[in-house]
Design an enzyme around this catalytic site. Structure first.
Site: not given
Length: 681
Positions: A325, A416
């Protein structure tokens, strides 16, 4: 600010000596002082309040995130979710709910939050430690947690990450309600952290940054220097990670993944996990502002330039590479595999705001605006309860295989992003205005009203516009006294000055032919642009009106030639909004559209489409395969483009942001056989 200071003193805390301390030279006008009336952001904030926050709390219940706290309070059971950082979804939703309560009082929501805070407090250990993944069953903690507290903090445990989100939620709740219930929990935990970490004590570079930002917020609320000192200690702890074996297939996962390969003052590129990185850079800006650390300031300035010049998507997305990521190499900005995590856009908004407050240059707000209107709100569906974790730049069907296009999800195992959006959205009005002495900055163009204190005199500012669809802006200035002498600094967006981004990463194909016109009380005025702002200084009298006309042409965007994936391609932008083509408007396919330099686009507002959007249309060549399967041709057809943020609200299918301007090659690939297709299924 005055009321907050009095409240602190009334609670018996030593408040900071605000007039004597270093801080950001520019202060944002708090979101509670800005009342929105617009038709673009206000409905989104209302949806966040009515849908997103309740859905987040409900999903925290149904996925056992709340149960983890209940079991931790009982000191028995088995951790019931997947990740040790799942605690933060509750903290972030409490933060969003607290901000929302500041604007939309809701007794039922307030009571629910109070009960949830009791459960959080009951899960806290006597010395302040709060981490359900260990407290539920200390003899058998989560595999990522390590056998002892903090032992895997750098790599996996997220103990300090959890703490950081707790602190941010606690400050939001206290500021919204005046209650110290969650703040006392946070302070007890922060006192433990300050006792454990520091010179001569335990040292670690937190594996997932945000505790540094949270500690700074606690410092601002309480004035206790140890919180700022510990935040700086965590920054200074970076640069000592030994790394991984370079021969390993995970060789990218060295210290740079955690921004831990060099001391922060020596870092010069945006690197590693994008969300962690942008939280770190936000904290670097905070600590630089509050301590005057010039080396830290120089480093964060250098990192910012690297990101904006070499690692930013045209939509404002960041973090190009799915593996980790993370930010890729310079100019590594692929389209079909673009990651662009929604959380990274949230973190980038925080970072850009801080950079503006440090330097007062509109280029930081230009990037912030690009993120807000494109890469950030693409992460949440128009229904307010479906989300993207990553935000693609191109979706293409391949060879008749089953569709693999992403669909928005109501929740994720690692959730998240939805909860990060829930906390950012209610605070958005706090990005509209800022002040520095007698200078008032108008940064975002959102209809609404605020009342400011300028030279100790109340001044009301009212915006009226239909932004981002129209470029006619109106500001009405109403001082309480007969007149008020100050400078109104109106941001002239980079896109209105012929600048696609504040670097050469993206450029417009043609310069704008329309100047920005400013009128005061109906008369055109000459103005100077300083740091991207039109500086309008005068003695303002009641009901003075400033009108700004921004050119709203359809702009063709080209990428720097070093961005290989975008060679020979063009993107479309109008005002701050970047566009895409989606399958549903283009005969089921977008990967066969060409947009030559001669294409002329028409903008048209469609009130019934996607909650109301401006669409772009043009007649362009479309590549078609002949019925005989041996011929290829192009034919004119209408291309319909919609704002990028609105894609994937009408089902799954192709989408693209970048369009080839002409044919340069064709790949000859056979359709798979029925058997092969079946095997793939």
């Amino acid at each position: 600010m005055k009321n907050s200071l009095l409240l602190l003193l009334g609670l018996g805390w030593a408040a900071p000596a605000l007039g004597q301390q270093l801080d950001y030279p520019i202060q944002a006008v708090p979101f509670t002082q800005v009342k929105l009336t617009d038709s673009f952001w206000l409905p989104r904030l209302k949806t966040n309040t009515d849908v997103t926050i309740p859905a987040s709390f409900a999903r925290c219940e149904s996925t056992n995130r709340v149960k983890n706290f209940e079991m931790a309070a009982a000191r028995q059971g088995k951790f019931a979710t997947t990740f040790p950082f799942d605690d933060t979804d509750i903290y972030k939703t409490i933060e969003g709910a607290s901000y929302s309560l500041s604007v939309y009082p809701d007794a039922k929501l307030a009571a629910y939050v109070d009960e949830l805070i009791k459960k959080v407090g009951a899960a806290q250990e006597p010395d302040g430690y709060l981490y359900t993944a260990r407290t539920i069953d200390p003899a058998h903690p989560h595999p990522w947690a390590g056998p002892e507290r903090w032992s895997k903090e750098r790599e996996l445990s997220h103990e300090l990450y959890n703490a950081g989100h707790l602190y941010e939620a606690a400050v939001a709740h206290y500021q919204a309600t005046g209650k110290k219930t969650l703040l006392n929990i946070a302070l007890k935990n922060a006192d433990l952290v300050c006792a454990v970490f520091g010179p001569g004590k335990r040292s670690v570079a937190p594996g997932h940054e945000i505790v540094e930002m949270g500690l700074v917020k606690l410092y601002r609320v309480t004035g206790q220097a140890k919180y700022l000192t510990t935040a700086k200690f965590f920054l200074d702890a970076r640069g000592h990670y030994p790394g991984y074996d370079p021969k390993s297939p995970d060789s990218w996962k060295n210290g740079s993944y955690w921004q831990d390969d060099k001391p922060v003052a020596a870092q010069s590129e945006a690197e590693g996990h994008a969300v962690r990185a942008e939280y770190l850079y936000s904290a670097m800006a905070d600590v630089a502002a509050l301590t005057g650390d010039k080396q830290l300031l120089a480093a964060v300035d250098t990192i910012w330039h690297n990101m904006v010049a070499k690692k930013l998507y045209v939509t404002g997305g960041t973090g190009a590479v799915p593996g980790g990521e993370r930010f890729g190499a310079n100019y590594e900005l692929p389209n079909t595999t673009a990651y662009n995590e929604t959380c990274a856009s949230v973190a980038d908004v925080y970072w850009q705001q801080r950079m503006f407050q440090l330097h007062g240059d509109s280029k930081y707000v230009d990037v912030l605006e690009k993120v807000l209107y494109n890469g950030l709100i693409s992460g949440v569906g128009l229904d307010g309860k479906s989300f993207f974790y990553s935000n693609a730049m191109q979706i293409k069907n391949s060879l008749g295989f089953p569709q693999t296009e992403p669909a928005r999800a109501g929740w994720f195992e690692c959730s998240c992003c939805p909860t990060n959006l829930a906390r950012l959205m209610p605070a958005l009005p706090g990005y509209v205005y800022a002040q520095r002495g007698k200078s008032v900055y108008a940064n975002l163009f959102v209809s609404g009203t605020t009342t400011l204190m300028v030279n100790k005199q109340p001044v009301q500012l009212t915006q009226q516009n239909n932004y981002p669809w129209q470029g006619d802006l109106k500001f009405t200035v109403t001082p309480k006294a007969a007149a008020a002498d100050f400078d109104l600094l109106v941001r002239i967006p980079g896109w209105a000055r012929g600048e696609a981004v504040p670097s050469n990463l993206y450029t417009f194909a043609q310069p704008t032919a329309t100047p920005v016109v400013i009128k005061v009380n109906g008369k055109a005025v000459e103005y100077q642009v300083q740091n991207g702002y039109a500086v309008l200084g005068r003695k303002w009298r009641r009901h003075d009106v400033v009108e700004v006309s921004l050119p709203m042409e359809v702009r063709r965007v080209h990428a720097n030639p070093l961005v290989k994936d975008d060679l020979g391609k063009v993107a479309l932008q109008r005002g701050p909004v970047v566009y895409c083509a989606e399958w549903v408007d283009n005969n089921g396919k977008t990967s066969n559209l060409l947009v030559p330099a001669t294409a002329t686009f028409t903008a048209s507002y469609q009130p019934a489409l996607l909650n109301g959007v401006e669409t772009l249309t043009a007649t362009v060549p479309v590549v078609s395969l002949g019925a005989d399967g041996t011929s290829v041709s192009t034919a004119p057809r209408t291309l319909v483009a919609i704002p990028y943020y609105a894609w994937a609200n009408r089902g799954r299918g192709e989408m693209t942001v970048w369009f080839p301007e002409k044919l340069t090659d064709l790949d000859l690939l056979s359709q798979p056989t029925t058997a092969a297709t079946t095997a793939q299924k």
